[in-house]
Every structure is written in structure tokens, then in C-alpha cells.
Enzyme design. Sequence first.
Site, PDB file in Angstrom:
ATOM      1  N   ASP A   4      -1.348  -6.619   1.098  1.00  0.00           N
ATOM      2  CA  ASP A   4      -0.049  -6.035   0.804  1.00  0.00           C
ATOM      3  C   ASP A   4       1.020  -6.906   1.455  1.00  0.00           C
ATOM      4  O   ASP A   4       0.736  -7.997   1.949  1.00  0.00           O
ATOM      5  CB  ASP A   4       0.022  -4.584   1.292  1.00  0.00           C
ATOM      6  N   LYS A  62      -5.592  -4.601  -5.709  1.00  0.00           N
ATOM      7  CA  LYS A  62      -5.300  -4.176  -4.340  1.00  0.00           C
ATOM      8  C   LYS A  62      -5.778  -2.753  -4.084  1.00  0.00           C
ATOM      9  O   LYS A  62      -6.430  -2.476  -3.071  1.00  0.00           O
ATOM     10  CB  LYS A  62      -3.805  -4.293  -4.062  1.00  0.00           C
TER      11      LYS A  62
END
Length: 229
Positions: A154, A136
Amino acid sequence: MTTPPAGPQPNEEHRTVTPETVYELYRRLREALPEPETELLYDSPYELLVAVTLSAQSTDESVNRATRELFPVASTPEAIVALGEAGLKPYIQHIGLYNNKARNLIAASRKLLEEHDGEVPRTREALEALPGVGRKTASVILNVAFGEPTIAVDTHIFRVANRTGLAPGKDVRAVEAGLEAVTPAPFRLHAHHWLILHGRYTCTARRPRCGACPIADLCAYPEKTPENT
């Protein structure tokens, strides 16, 4: 930037939307915010790396509060290494998991100096090899710092993708793959920011503001009502 939980979610079985609906969904988000940007404060790829690393399971507001004090003192790998963990921690101690984050930032900064001449690398493989940098974080760096059309999932994007039916999935990688598959090329660069900001301010976790949502009529979420404003 908070990490979404793995495992089944209540809205993951929503119907998927048609390509025409996907295009219109992104078109409206772009119309509402033509040039979206991260809310993290930074002036260089390295500062962005520090900010995104600090943002794990923390709010952008808390990270910005820390970096406003930290960056005038230490904004390069050399300066962070010189601070050391003991010198770095006072700047970030109000942020969750600050001990681990301080350790990772020192180690990542050393690795940048030893292997990359102090520069933030531009490849996913090299980024993910840095301590404290996962998929991420690497995706955010590639997108924001280097203009790559990556999508970092997220908790906000995970929620929006499942609720709307845009890219239903049981975990982060499934949602990421779904978004990469359905997002039209003209929207790929900014998709990450449109979705995260939509989830942060409109499609909120506890009380989505469906009555004020520009894509409500395109959304597959069965529990939306005009009263959710």
C-alpha cells in the site's frame, strides 16, 4: 488501505541495502513489535474480506467505525446479499467510494455463495476473480486470514521500501517483487504488517520521525535528520 501512485518517486534511486542490513532491519522491527496484527476489526475471513474491500482509499479507523455497526447486523455473504445495496449503503456512506464498494460487496457475496459455498477461497486466482478484489486485497486476505507469507504493497509500504532502500521501485508491482526477493524467510509472514505500521506511525509521509526510528541508521533516506521526531 490507500493505494500508492504509479510512476517515478523521488527516492526510487536510493542504493539498495545489503542482505545483512535487511536482516537487521527486520530484526529490529520484530523486536519492537513481535506479533503485529492488522488494525482492521474482523472475526472471520469473510469479515476481513469486507473490511479490506472497504479500506481501499480509506482509513482503517473509518472502516472500523462502519463495521462496528454493520457486522452485528450482517457478517455473512447471505446477510450482506439480503441487505442489498440500499440496505448496505447507510452503514458505509461515510467511507470513500461507498457506492462502488457496496455494489462490489453484494456481487462478491453472491459469487461466494454461488461458487464457493459461502466460504472465502484460499487461492489468489479465486480471490482476484471476486468483484472488487485486486492483487493487494487478495494478498492481505491470504496473509492475515490464511497465514500465507504474502506482501501487500500500500502507500505506506511503498514509501518505506523506497525511502529505506529496502526495495526501491517505480510502481507497486516492482516494490512487491523487490520485497519478496530481499525479505528473509523468517520475516516473510509478518513483513507486511511491520512495514505498514512503520510507515503509518514512524516513517510518515510529510514528516518522518527519524529521531525516534529504530532503523534510522540502516536507512538510505538522505533527508533524515534528528529533528524529524
